[in-house]
Design a protein around this motif. Sequence first.
Motif, short mmCIF file in Angstrom:
data_model
loop_
_atom_site.label_atom_id
_atom_site.label_comp_id
_atom_site.label_asym_id
_atom_site.label_seq_id
_atom_site.Cartn_x
_atom_site.Cartn_y
_atom_site.Cartn_z
N ARG A 47 36.41 41.29 42.61
CA ARG A 47 37.61 41.48 43.03
C ARG A 47 37.41 43.15 43.57
NH1 ARG A 47 41.44 43.41 37.89
NH2 ARG A 47 40.11 44.95 37.15
N ASP A 76 45.75 39.61 43.03
CA ASP A 76 46.61 39.78 41.68
C ASP A 76 46.99 41.27 41.44
OD1 ASP A 76 45.47 37.30 40.94
OD2 ASP A 76 43.65 38.35 39.75
N VAL A 132 41.08 39.04 45.01
CA VAL A 132 39.97 38.24 44.41
C VAL A 132 39.33 37.42 45.19
CG1 VAL A 132 39.62 36.80 42.33
CG2 VAL A 132 41.46 38.59 42.23
N SER A 133 37.93 37.51 44.98
CA SER A 133 37.31 36.58 46.20
C SER A 133 36.11 35.76 45.77
CB SER A 133 36.68 37.48 47.24
OG SER A 133 35.56 38.43 46.73
N ALA A 183 37.52 40.40 38.11
CA ALA A 183 38.76 40.08 37.42
C ALA A 183 38.55 39.49 36.23
CB ALA A 183 39.51 39.05 38.35
N ALA A 186 44.54 43.52 43.43
CA ALA A 186 43.23 43.27 43.26
C ALA A 186 42.94 42.04 44.43
CB ALA A 186 43.04 42.84 41.86
#
Length: 143
Positions: free
Chosen positions: A37, A74, A88-89, A31, A86
Amino acid sequence: MDNFINLVKLSVGTETIDDLETWQATKRAQAPDGLPRHVTRMWPKREAEILAGGSIYWVIKGVLTCRQRILRLDEVIGDDGIRRCAIVSDPELVRVQSALKRPFQGWRYLKPADTPPDLPKGRESEEPLPVELNRALAEIGVL
Protein backbone atom coordinates in the motif's frame (compact mmCIF):
# COMPACT_ATOMS: atom_id res chain seq x y z
CA MET A 1 -14.52 3.42 -24.19
CA ASP A 2 -12.58 2.91 -20.96
CA ASN A 3 -14.58 3.26 -17.74
CA PHE A 4 -11.56 3.52 -15.46
CA ILE A 5 -8.76 5.92 -14.64
CA ASN A 6 -5.20 5.27 -13.47
CA LEU A 7 -2.94 7.07 -11.03
CA VAL A 8 0.69 8.03 -11.55
CA LYS A 9 3.02 8.52 -8.58
CA LEU A 10 6.70 9.27 -8.05
CA SER A 11 8.53 6.53 -6.17
CA VAL A 12 10.74 8.86 -4.14
CA GLY A 13 14.08 7.45 -3.05
CA THR A 14 13.77 4.42 -5.31
CA GLU A 15 16.55 3.70 -7.79
CA THR A 16 15.11 0.63 -9.55
CA ILE A 17 11.97 -1.48 -9.85
CA ASP A 18 13.71 -4.04 -7.61
CA ASP A 19 14.10 -1.33 -4.94
CA LEU A 20 10.36 -0.63 -5.12
CA GLU A 21 9.62 -4.35 -4.81
CA THR A 22 11.95 -4.65 -1.80
CA TRP A 23 10.31 -1.66 -0.08
CA GLN A 24 6.83 -3.04 -0.68
CA ALA A 25 7.86 -6.34 0.94
CA THR A 26 8.49 -4.56 4.27
CA LYS A 27 5.80 -4.60 6.97
CA ARG A 28 5.82 -0.79 7.06
CA ALA A 29 4.69 -0.65 3.42
CA GLN A 30 1.90 -3.22 3.78
CA ALA A 31 -1.78 -3.19 4.63
CA PRO A 32 -2.83 -5.44 7.55
CA ASP A 33 -3.54 -8.23 5.02
CA GLY A 34 0.06 -8.09 3.70
CA LEU A 35 -0.74 -6.37 0.39
CA PRO A 36 1.44 -3.43 -0.65
CA ARG A 37 0.00 0.00 0.00
CA HIS A 38 0.96 3.62 -0.43
CA VAL A 39 -0.51 6.07 2.06
CA THR A 40 -1.28 9.54 0.76
CA ARG A 41 -2.91 12.61 2.29
CA MET A 42 -5.53 13.17 -0.40
CA TRP A 43 -8.44 10.84 -1.16
CA PRO A 44 -9.06 10.51 -4.92
CA LYS A 45 -12.35 12.11 -5.96
CA ARG A 46 -12.59 9.62 -8.84
CA GLU A 47 -12.54 6.58 -6.55
CA ALA A 48 -15.19 4.61 -8.49
CA GLU A 49 -13.26 5.01 -11.76
CA ILE A 50 -10.00 3.95 -10.12
CA LEU A 51 -11.59 0.85 -8.61
CA ALA A 52 -13.15 -0.07 -11.97
CA GLY A 53 -9.81 -1.40 -13.23
CA GLY A 54 -7.21 1.30 -12.65
CA SER A 55 -3.53 0.85 -11.87
CA ILE A 56 -0.91 2.94 -10.13
CA TYR A 57 1.95 3.77 -12.49
CA TRP A 58 5.30 4.32 -10.81
CA VAL A 59 7.86 6.94 -11.87
CA ILE A 60 11.39 6.00 -10.85
CA LYS A 61 14.17 8.54 -11.39
CA GLY A 62 12.08 10.51 -13.89
CA VAL A 63 10.96 7.50 -15.92
CA LEU A 64 7.56 5.80 -15.81
CA THR A 65 8.66 2.16 -15.45
CA CYS A 66 5.98 -0.12 -14.03
CA ARG A 67 2.43 -0.40 -12.76
CA GLN A 68 0.34 -2.25 -10.21
CA ARG A 69 -3.39 -2.90 -10.35
CA ILE A 70 -5.21 -0.99 -7.62
CA LEU A 71 -7.36 -3.32 -5.52
CA ARG A 72 -8.93 -0.91 -3.06
CA LEU A 73 -8.61 2.36 -1.16
CA ASP A 74 -8.45 2.02 2.63
CA GLU A 75 -9.01 4.73 5.19
CA VAL A 76 -6.03 5.28 7.50
CA ILE A 77 -6.19 7.65 10.45
CA GLY A 78 -2.72 8.95 11.34
CA ASP A 79 -1.35 9.58 14.80
CA ASP A 80 -2.31 13.21 14.20
CA GLY A 81 -5.98 12.24 13.75
CA ILE A 82 -5.98 13.13 10.04
CA ARG A 83 -7.78 10.83 7.58
CA ARG A 84 -5.54 9.53 4.82
CA CYS A 85 -5.95 7.20 1.85
CA ALA A 86 -4.02 3.93 1.54
CA ILE A 87 -3.81 2.87 -2.10
CA VAL A 88 -3.72 -0.93 -1.81
CA SER A 89 -2.38 -2.71 -4.86
CA ASP A 90 -1.72 -6.11 -6.35
CA PRO A 91 1.83 -7.18 -5.39
CA GLU A 92 2.71 -7.89 -9.04
CA LEU A 93 4.82 -5.11 -10.59
CA VAL A 94 4.10 -5.08 -14.32
CA ARG A 95 6.89 -3.50 -16.33
CA VAL A 96 5.79 -1.01 -18.97
CA GLN A 97 7.46 0.65 -21.92
CA SER A 98 9.49 3.39 -20.30
CA ALA A 99 8.31 6.98 -20.68
CA LEU A 100 9.81 10.18 -19.30
CA LYS A 101 7.81 12.02 -16.66
CA ARG A 102 8.55 15.41 -15.15
CA PRO A 103 8.56 15.78 -11.36
CA PHE A 104 5.27 16.59 -9.62
CA GLN A 105 3.82 16.55 -6.12
CA GLY A 106 1.46 13.84 -4.86
CA TRP A 107 -0.27 11.69 -7.47
CA ARG A 108 -1.97 12.52 -10.76
CA TYR A 109 -4.75 10.91 -12.77
CA LEU A 110 -3.61 9.12 -15.92
CA LYS A 111 -6.11 8.33 -18.66
CA PRO A 112 -5.87 4.84 -20.20
CA ALA A 113 -5.15 6.45 -23.59
CA ASP A 114 -2.06 8.15 -22.10
CA THR A 115 -0.56 5.08 -20.43
CA PRO A 116 2.45 3.28 -21.86
CA PRO A 117 1.86 -0.31 -22.93
CA ASP A 118 2.95 -3.24 -20.80
CA LEU A 119 6.16 -4.88 -22.00
CA PRO A 120 5.40 -8.10 -23.91
CA LYS A 121 6.04 -11.44 -22.21
CA GLY A 122 9.72 -12.29 -22.42
CA ARG A 123 10.78 -8.62 -22.43
CA GLU A 124 9.74 -7.75 -18.88
CA SER A 125 13.24 -8.42 -17.57
CA GLU A 126 14.88 -6.02 -20.04
CA GLU A 127 16.66 -3.09 -18.47
CA PRO A 128 15.13 0.27 -19.41
CA LEU A 129 17.12 2.63 -21.59
CA PRO A 130 19.46 4.90 -19.66
CA VAL A 131 17.64 8.08 -18.60
CA GLU A 132 19.90 10.30 -20.71
CA LEU A 133 19.30 8.24 -23.87
CA ASN A 134 15.58 8.02 -23.17
CA ARG A 135 15.43 11.82 -22.72
CA ALA A 136 17.41 12.44 -25.94
CA LEU A 137 15.13 10.13 -27.93
CA ALA A 138 12.04 11.84 -26.49
CA GLU A 139 13.43 15.28 -27.40
CA ILE A 140 13.81 14.29 -31.05
CA GLY A 141 10.40 12.67 -31.11
CA VAL A 142 11.40 9.01 -31.30
CA LEU A 143 9.69 8.01 -28.02
